[in-house]
Write an enzyme that holds these catalytic residues in place. Structure first.
Site, mmCIF file in Angstrom:
data_model
loop_
_atom_site.group_PDB
_atom_site.id
_atom_site.type_symbol
_atom_site.label_atom_id
_atom_site.label_comp_id
_atom_site.label_asym_id
_atom_site.label_seq_id
_atom_site.Cartn_x
_atom_site.Cartn_y
_atom_site.Cartn_z
ATOM 1 N N ASP A 4 -29.351 -30.114 34.129
ATOM 2 C CA ASP A 4 -29.717 -31.480 34.499
ATOM 3 C C ASP A 4 -28.472 -32.341 34.732
ATOM 4 O OD1 ASP A 4 -32.070 -33.397 34.565
ATOM 5 O OD2 ASP A 4 -30.819 -34.413 33.070
ATOM 6 N N GLU A 29 -21.712 -12.665 29.421
ATOM 7 C CA GLU A 29 -21.750 -11.725 28.282
ATOM 8 C C GLU A 29 -23.092 -11.009 28.227
ATOM 9 O OE1 GLU A 29 -21.059 -13.826 24.656
ATOM 10 O OE2 GLU A 29 -19.108 -14.553 25.367
HETATM 11 C C1 GLC Z 1 -32.567 -35.499 36.299
HETATM 12 C C2 GLC Z 1 -34.022 -35.148 36.096
HETATM 13 C C3 GLC Z 1 -34.798 -36.416 35.936
HETATM 14 C C4 GLC Z 1 -34.284 -37.160 34.731
HETATM 15 C C5 GLC Z 1 -32.774 -37.382 34.822
HETATM 16 C C6 GLC Z 1 -32.193 -37.808 33.506
HETATM 17 O O1 GLC Z 1 -32.339 -36.161 37.483
HETATM 18 O O2 GLC Z 1 -34.475 -34.362 37.156
HETATM 19 O O3 GLC Z 1 -36.174 -36.195 35.822
HETATM 20 O O4 GLC Z 1 -34.927 -38.394 34.624
HETATM 21 O O5 GLC Z 1 -32.105 -36.211 35.188
HETATM 22 O O6 GLC Z 1 -32.226 -36.749 32.589
#
Ligand code: GLC
Length: 564
Positions: A217, A266
């Site tokens: 993310d 790994e």
């Molecule tokens: C990314 C995710 C989104 C979230 C953001 C903060 O963009 O896809 O849904 O709100 O990160 O974590």
């Protein structure tokens, strides 16, 4: 022109050996809205297990699960309170293991979401930081600063958060902490070795359980240069994204991924990773390199109109970029952050102007334009969406399918203010409606409680029209969107044997035609005039019976060995 993405060759045998993820069809599950096994209105892990056969029949190679970890749901689960557990409302670690086994037994790999930029404010570390006070080691895991002004009552900088509103929040003892997203999502301090070590532990925790890969993310935001004096918002906005920006896409973030890569390698087979990095295309290869995460999302199609020239440019550019990074490209039209593509392509021009990173703005524009039913071309939207999806599924690289798109599902726009959940809605005081409309629980049955999602209601309201999109209304019905996806995903295994694509000139601005070296060809007609084919045998058509043409707004797949 021929574009090639690398397939690794085994040095000893000379045989081409391609890692599973390079050309995988990956189905994104937003767990809270997929299937609810216990009737509490919230989708759960056992719900996923109960639909393992559905996923196998659909023909996907992997699923990616959005966060299912303990969370206060300030941001739909992207505010993680414990990275190494399952939210009790969604199940247990045993349920997770069972789900993993059920999917693996059907040949489906599992990718989990890692959210390293921020924790939830309910995470034990943040609670400890609040209790421990200024100057403590616990605060060092986050980004705490004194405020400006005589009594420190002004935030350290006037920065705005991604979801709107200020990016600094004051705590009881007067210090401020930084949050790129909602205030319930404090950013971690990635200069802190303890933070680094803990994420390695998390990666191993899931890899040891048998998870096949990770989606990272906001992979471009982790490292920061917060040397004082902090720049103002205006100064920040004027800075280039050249690897040295204080907050975004810094070159030093790749030191983290180099360490992670060593961990992934790994394992046997090595664990995969894909970066969610909203950065300039020229910088995407840095994340996709084998020494870094290995693959990165390409969101260009998701931001494009249904337009032949735009699609062709995007495909050409991204195959080149992927090859430059020795990765394969990824293709995405919908996910849990944007207005569903059936709806984007059905919007009147007013809506279409509002696309891009803030694609959710389309929903707002659309509502302001007089409401969904009056403004949306439902049928046209689905027709164009399916044509685009069939084009995408035939491209070299991995294809991401967002739950519900295989049903041709539309966005739900008319969710009342009292029922909205997305922090974007609250932090912009309703100015942006946010992302709830693409996260409404799936319709499995055309009738009954929550359309078969669960035994008792759904955590976001499902509209009446959901019934006509339900799985049971489409399964086994020839010509349905679901059956088309199933067929395409089955054929895709024959089609994705190489990673090359060659354009064939069509003499029409609104028609794209490409060939894969193994004999597969794909024609997409973005216009409304039928496009005649010089051969009659079509293996798949998004418009039903094609009868020697590619009808307007449709895609056909042809195979040269099937020529009449
Ligand atoms: C990314 C995710 C989104 C979230 C953001 C903060 O963009 O896809 O849904 O709100 O990160 O974590």
């Amino acid at each position: 022109m021929s574009l090639t993405a690398e397939t690794r060759t085994d040095a000893a045998t000379g045989a081409a050996e391609s890692p599973w993820w390079r050309q995988a069809a990956v189905y994104q599950i937003y767990p809270r809205s997929f299937a609810d096994s216990d009737g509490d209105g919230i989708g759960d892990i056992r719900g996923v297990t109960s639909r393992a056969d559905y996923l196998a029949e659909l023909g996907v190679d992997a699923v990616w699960l959005s966060p299912f970890y303990p969370s206060e749901l300030a941001d739909g689960g992207y505010d993680v309170a414990d990275y190494r557990d399952v939210d009790p409302r969604l199940g247990t670690l045993d349920d997770f293991d069972e789900m993993l086994a059920a999917l693996h037994a059907r040949g489906i790999r599992v990718v989990v979401d890692i959210v390293p930029n921020h924790t939830s404010d309910q995470h034990a570390w943040f609670q400890e930081a609040l209790a421990a006070g200024r100057g403590s080691a616990a605060r060092e895991r986050y980004i705490f600063r004194e405020g400006r002004g005589e009594d420190g009552a002004e935030p350290p900088a006037d920065w705005e958060s991604v979801f709107g509103g200020p990016a600094w929040e004051r705590v009881a003892d007067g210090q401020w902490y930084f949050h790129n997203f909602a205030k319930e999502q404090p950013d971690l301090n990635w200069d802190n070795p303890e933070v680094r070590a803990d994420f390695v532990k998390t990666l191993r925790f899931w890899a040891d359980r048998g998870v096949d890969g990770f989606r990272i993310d906001v992979a471009h935001m982790l490292t920061k240069d917060l040397t004082e004096p902090l720049p103002s918002r205006a100064e920040l906005d004027a800075l280039p994204f050249d690897g040295n920006h204080p907050l975004i896409d810094r070159d030093d973030v790749h030191d983290i991924y180099a360490e992670w890569r060593r961990v992934f390698d790994e394992y046997d087979p090595p664990r995969s990773a894909v970066a969610e990095a909203w950065v300039d295309s020229s910088r995407v290869p840095l994340y996709a390199r084998p020494e870094s995460l290995g693959q990165a999302f390409n969101f260009d199609l998701l931001q494009a109109d249904f337009d032949a020239a735009e699609f062709r440019r995007i495909v050409t550019d991204n195959l080149t970029l992927a090859a430059a990074s020795r990765s394969s490209s990824t293709w995405v039209l919908s996910n849990h952050d944007v207005v569903r593509h059936a709806t984007r392509y059905g919007l009147p021009p007013l809506g279409r102007e509002h696309r891009g990173r803030g694609a959710e703005k389309q929903g707002a524009a659309w509502l302001r334009a007089g409401g969904p039913e009056s403004a949306l071309d439902r049928e046209g939207g689905v027709r164009r969406a399916v044509a685009a999806s069939m084009f995408l599924l035939a491209l070299p690289g991995s294809a991401y399918i967002y739950q519900g798109e295989e049903l041709g599902l539309h966005e739900v726009a008319d969710i009342g203010a009292g029922e909205r959940q997305d922090p974007t809605f609250f932090r912009t005081e309703g100015e942006e409606v946010g992302r709830d409309g693409c996260r409404v629980p799936l319709p499995w049955q055309s009738e009954g409680s929550s359309f078969g999602f669960g035994a008792d209601g759904a955590h976001l309201p499902q509209p009446e029209w959901f019934g006509s999109f339900a799985v049971d209304a489409q399964a086994g019905r020839s010509g349905s969107v679901l059956e088309l996806y199933r067929r395409a995903l089955r054929l895709r295994h024959e089609l994705q044997t190489d990673e090359q694509l060659e354009w064939i000139e069509t003499g029409r601005d609104d028609v794209l035609h490409f060939r894969r070296p193994n004999g597969w060809e794909v024609v997409t007609n973005f216009g409304t005039e039928p496009y005649p084919l010089d051969r009659s045998i079509v293996v798949l058509s998004s418009a039903g019976d094609a009868a020697g043409t590619v009808p307007g707004e449709s895609t056909v797949w042809l195979h040269t060995s099937a020529q009449g």
